[in-house]
Design a protein around this motif. Structure first.
Motif, mmCIF file in Angstrom:
data_model
loop_
_atom_site.group_PDB
_atom_site.id
_atom_site.type_symbol
_atom_site.label_atom_id
_atom_site.label_comp_id
_atom_site.label_asym_id
_atom_site.label_seq_id
_atom_site.Cartn_x
_atom_site.Cartn_y
_atom_site.Cartn_z
ATOM 1 N N ALA A 23 47.542 47.954 26.226
ATOM 2 C CA ALA A 23 45.669 47.866 26.234
ATOM 3 C C ALA A 23 45.629 46.282 26.543
ATOM 4 C CB ALA A 23 45.963 48.429 24.782
ATOM 5 N N LEU A 24 46.850 45.750 25.381
ATOM 6 C CA LEU A 24 46.298 44.221 25.934
ATOM 7 C C LEU A 24 46.394 43.655 27.401
ATOM 8 C CD1 LEU A 24 45.588 41.653 24.536
ATOM 9 C CD2 LEU A 24 48.138 40.836 24.101
ATOM 10 N N ARG A 25 46.663 44.656 28.122
ATOM 11 C CA ARG A 25 46.765 44.056 29.615
ATOM 12 C C ARG A 25 46.544 44.240 30.262
ATOM 13 N NH1 ARG A 25 52.210 46.537 32.497
ATOM 14 N NH2 ARG A 25 50.935 48.621 32.023
ATOM 15 N N MET A 26 45.433 45.683 30.048
ATOM 16 C CA MET A 26 44.435 46.548 30.815
ATOM 17 C C MET A 26 42.734 45.401 30.776
ATOM 18 S SD MET A 26 46.112 48.266 32.903
ATOM 19 C CE MET A 26 43.736 48.848 33.262
ATOM 20 N N THR A 27 43.008 44.321 29.105
ATOM 21 C CA THR A 27 42.124 43.613 28.715
ATOM 22 C C THR A 27 41.941 42.420 29.606
ATOM 23 O OG1 THR A 27 43.267 42.280 27.299
ATOM 24 C CG2 THR A 27 42.199 44.404 26.235
ATOM 25 N N LEU A 28 43.238 41.876 30.214
ATOM 26 C CA LEU A 28 43.550 41.003 30.992
ATOM 27 C C LEU A 28 43.449 41.150 32.888
ATOM 28 C CD1 LEU A 28 46.740 39.423 29.519
ATOM 29 C CD2 LEU A 28 44.135 38.578 29.713
#
Length: 347
Positions: A23-28
């Motif tokens: 999820a964190l990666r997708m925000t980036l």
């Protein structure tokens, strides 16, 4: 938040092994798309000549990679400089000197002697200066450092350490290293890629390090190499002294690493037969403090302290760490003569 925890958080997101990491990666991802577009535009401008690449009066060979973190660029730059010097060329190494304090171009070393500290010249550059018989010069503006090196030392060949993305200095050949990196699916900041894999089209040759699977554009020449432990090194009287690796076999050790991939030091020590009892991790290019040195010295109760040569350049000045040992590694290249033929200046 400390630099080390930021590095760990970034790596956690890049690897995406948990739902929260993914999820964190997708925000980036949107930022990564913007970064990739900016890199593509920059390369287009250099390819068209709308951004100028400055030349120096020497053959320039860049050693670099596509990702952030360690792939063995600095050992590869040393290997290449030594091999080209052995073929009769007047070779110098030029590097950025990451986090060096002294502004402008700095002559870090000559004739295997470091002339400045790691703080003034850069940790990797001082390590290179201790091992390479020719000049080592650092500078954020690599063309200025290369021009100084050519003028002062009458060089005919420059090896540019970590220079693949530094296109402001014109080069005659690029050697690009690739290594296994599970985070290399996305460009920064969603992954570890500085450039997308298509950038390998600019490379004269690709060197796959270790067991890396080299996925390269058609027509790219690929060689294979590995980083092999060579010696144990101690700092004494302002110089590094190599000792046999036998001293580490069967010993309890504590690994001390301020590098991008500390697990590689741990894995290498394990393959040598050392028993790693603890690992002290610091951020890459860490500026060690007296408090760090006391923490490291206290850890010696669990075993022999073993670090990297890059870290030793910064830790040797602290009292209480006289017994600290660094693991020296060398690059071994399959069919090295053919690779050198590709990268060597034309006769």
């Amino acid at each position: 938040m400390s630099a080390l925890s930021l590095e760990g958080l970034a790596r956690h997101a890049w690897l995406g092994r948990t739902p929260s990491a993914r999820a964190l990666r997708m925000t980036l991802v949107p930022a990564a798309a913007a970064y990739r577009a900016a890199v593509g535009l920059r390369n287009y401008l250099y390819d068209r000549g709308w951004l100028a690449a400055r030349r120096v009066p020497a053959w320039v060979v860049s050693v670099g990679n596509l990702t952030v973190g360690g792939t063995g660029k600095t050992p590869a730059a040393l290997w290449l400089a030594e091999r080209l010097a052995a073929r009769g060329h007047r070779v110098g190494i030029v590097a950025r000197g990451y986090r060096k304090r002294r502004p402008g171009p700095v002559v870090v070393g000559v004739e295997g002697r470091a002339l400045v500290t790691a703080e003034d010249g850069g940790d990797e550059a001082v390590m290179l200066a201790r091992r390479f018989a020719g000049p080592v010069v650092t500078g954020k503006r690599r063309h200025e450092a290369a021009a100084l090196a050519c003028a002062r030392f009458a060089l005919d060949t420059i090896v540019l350490d970590d220079g693949f993305q530094h296109r402001a200095l014109a080069r005659d050949a690029d050697l690009v290293l690739v290594a296994d990196d599970a985070a290399a699916d996305w460009c920064l900041p969603a992954g570890s890629l500085r450039e997308p894999p298509g950038a390998l089209r600019r490379a004269r040759a690709v060197l796959a390090v270790g067991d890396a699977a080299a996925s390269v554009p058609p027509g790219t020449v690929v060689f294979r190499g590995r980083l092999a432990p060579l010696a144990a090194v101690r700092a004494r009287d302002g110089a590094f002294h190599a000792e046999p690796l036998d001293a580490l076999v069967g010993r309890d050790v504590v690994a001390v690493a301020g590098i991008a991939r500390p697990e590689r030091l741990v894995e290498t020590l394990g393959r040598l037969g050392a028993r790693v009892r603890d690992v002290l991790r610091f951020p890459d290019h860490h500026a060690y403090t007296a408090a760090d040195a006391r923490r490291i010295a206290a850890a010696a109760r669990a075993g022999t302290l073993v670090t990297t040569e890059k870290d030793l350049t910064k830790l040797e000045r602290f009292p209480g760490l006289e017994a600290l040992v660094a693991l020296r590694v060398d690059l071994e290249v399959e069919d090295e003569a053919a690779l050198l033929d590709l990268l060597e200046p034309a006769a």
